[in-house]
Enzyme design. Structure first.
Site, PDB file in Angstrom:
ATOM      1  N   GLU A 120       2.532  -3.181  -0.988  1.00  0.00           N
ATOM      2  CA  GLU A 120       2.328  -1.937  -1.735  1.00  0.00           C
ATOM      3  C   GLU A 120       3.439  -0.932  -1.415  1.00  0.00           C
ATOM      4  OE1 GLU A 120      -0.134  -0.895  -3.894  1.00  0.00           O
ATOM      5  OE2 GLU A 120      -1.065  -2.886  -3.953  1.00  0.00           O
ATOM      6  N   HIS A 138      -7.602  -4.567   5.844  1.00  0.00           N
ATOM      7  CA  HIS A 138      -7.503  -5.305   4.584  1.00  0.00           C
ATOM      8  C   HIS A 138      -6.899  -6.684   4.792  1.00  0.00           C
ATOM      9  CE1 HIS A 138      -6.064  -6.523   0.602  1.00  0.00           C
ATOM     10  NE2 HIS A 138      -6.986  -5.709   0.097  1.00  0.00           N
ATOM     11  N   GLU A 176      -8.748 -10.326   4.377  1.00  0.00           N
ATOM     12  CA  GLU A 176      -7.995 -11.324   3.628  1.00  0.00           C
ATOM     13  C   GLU A 176      -6.916 -12.049   4.423  1.00  0.00           C
ATOM     14  OE1 GLU A 176      -6.542  -9.584   0.031  1.00  0.00           O
ATOM     15  OE2 GLU A 176      -8.533  -9.000  -0.667  1.00  0.00           O
ATOM     16  N   VAL A 217      -9.617   4.853   2.936  1.00  0.00           N
ATOM     17  CA  VAL A 217     -10.871   5.188   2.258  1.00  0.00           C
ATOM     18  C   VAL A 217     -11.953   4.178   2.609  1.00  0.00           C
ATOM     19  CG1 VAL A 217      -9.629   6.224   0.327  1.00  0.00           C
ATOM     20  CG2 VAL A 217     -10.365   3.854   0.171  1.00  0.00           C
ATOM     21  N   HIS A 221     -14.086  -2.475  -0.300  1.00  0.00           N
ATOM     22  CA  HIS A 221     -14.129  -3.395   0.846  1.00  0.00           C
ATOM     23  C   HIS A 221     -15.137  -2.935   1.892  1.00  0.00           C
ATOM     24  CE1 HIS A 221     -11.060  -6.175  -0.354  1.00  0.00           C
ATOM     25  NE2 HIS A 221     -10.145  -5.231  -0.482  1.00  0.00           N
TER      26      HIS A 221
END
Length: 300
Positions: free
Chosen positions: A129, A186, A217, A245, A249
């Site tokens: 990202e 994440h 993941e 945030v 998830h």
């Protein structure tokens, strides 16, 4: 003679009127110039986040980070952009809420005549990202007098120490004997995934032997942290998101009731489980980290 005096007086009055009109026009021109200077666009801090469709969490995490940046930089305008087009589209369709993606935000800056911009990400690490953000905004480098990109949350060794202190402070009420504090990140296929292992090593070095880091993941996996929690002798597990945030998830993969959620898996392993839906963006220490990262760039 009277006619001459009357004509002279009329000419004098006419000249007075002309002078007054010229004076008013002159004043108007000066006022327009002053307004133009006042309306010159402020420099901008563009806060770039992955985003979330969870409105309440967005306001108290991303919104809180943006407010902290605004409070620390009153001479700047703080703007928002998300990197997740899926979330942007969902918010537009569901809530009629329009949020720019990075390209739209940069185009808007150019259109508005902004000359100075700091792009400050809220991403935890420099993964795909962040790479995409850098690639996209660099296309606009020649459009600004000043354009810099701030660092992610964990960019230096000092950042790890600062974050660990913030995690410890925020979880002080849960940090008891027999309790494992598990953070869910994440995870990514990007090489930056090594960030999680490094954070775990530094947590251990800091003496926090009941704090464990896992990912949804990638590695460390849920199985890895279940094993570590068992080896610690813990009877209770407190689950928290290692994400800005507490979004999808956190609410579903971590705290959901599905068979494969972290909550359910830990319960099946015999642990008492407590879920804390509090994103990193709510942590004052994390907000300060991002503010400090921005300040480091702006002072250069």
């Amino acid at each position: 003679m009277k006619k001459v005096l009357k004509a002279t007086k009329s000419i004098f009055m006419l000249l007075m009127v002309v002078c007054m009109v010229i004076g008013m026009v002159g004043c108007g021109a000066e006022k327009t110039e002053e307004v133009s200077k006042t309306d010159a666009p402020k420099p901008v801090i563009l806060v770039v986040s992955f985003g979330t469709s969870f409105n309440d969490s967005r306001d108290i995490t991303i919104g809180a980070v943006e407010k902290a940046l605004q409070d620390a930089n009153p001479d700047y305008e703080v703007r928002r952009a998300f990197t997740s087009q899926i979330i942007i589209d969902k918010l537009k369709e569901r809530d009629n809420l329009k949020i720019d993606n990075v390209t739209e935000a940069m185009d808007r800056l150019v259109k508005d005549g902004v000359k100075e911009v700091l792009i400050q990400p809220t991403h935890v690490m420099s993964g795909f990202e962040y790479d995409d953000v850098v690639k996209e905004v660099n296309k606009y480098a020649d459009k600004f007098d000043f354009m810099k990109i701030g660092s992610t949350l964990l960019a230096s060794d000092a950042d790890y120490d600062t974050l660990i202190a913030a995690l410890k402070e925020e979880t002080a009420q849960y940090n008891k004997e027999g309790t494992a504090i598990v953070y869910m990140g994440h995870g990514t296929e990007h090489e930056a995934n090594a960030t999680y292992a490094k954070l775990q090593e530094k947590i251990k070095a800091a003496g926090l032997n009941n704090y464990f880091i896992g990912t949804v993941e990638a590695e460390p996996s849920l199985e890895d942290v279940v094993k570590l929690a068992k080896e610690s002798g813990a009877k209770k597990v407190v689950l928290l998101p290692l994400m800005i945030v507490a979004g999808d998830h956190a609410n579903n993969d971590m705290a959901g009731d599905e068979d494969d959620s972290w909550k359910t898996v830990f319960e099946k392993e015999g642990f008492e489980v407590e879920c804390v839906l509090k994103g990193l963006g709510q942590y004052k220490g994390v907000q300060k980290m991002i503010v400090d990262h921005a300040a480091a760039i702006l002072k250069k």
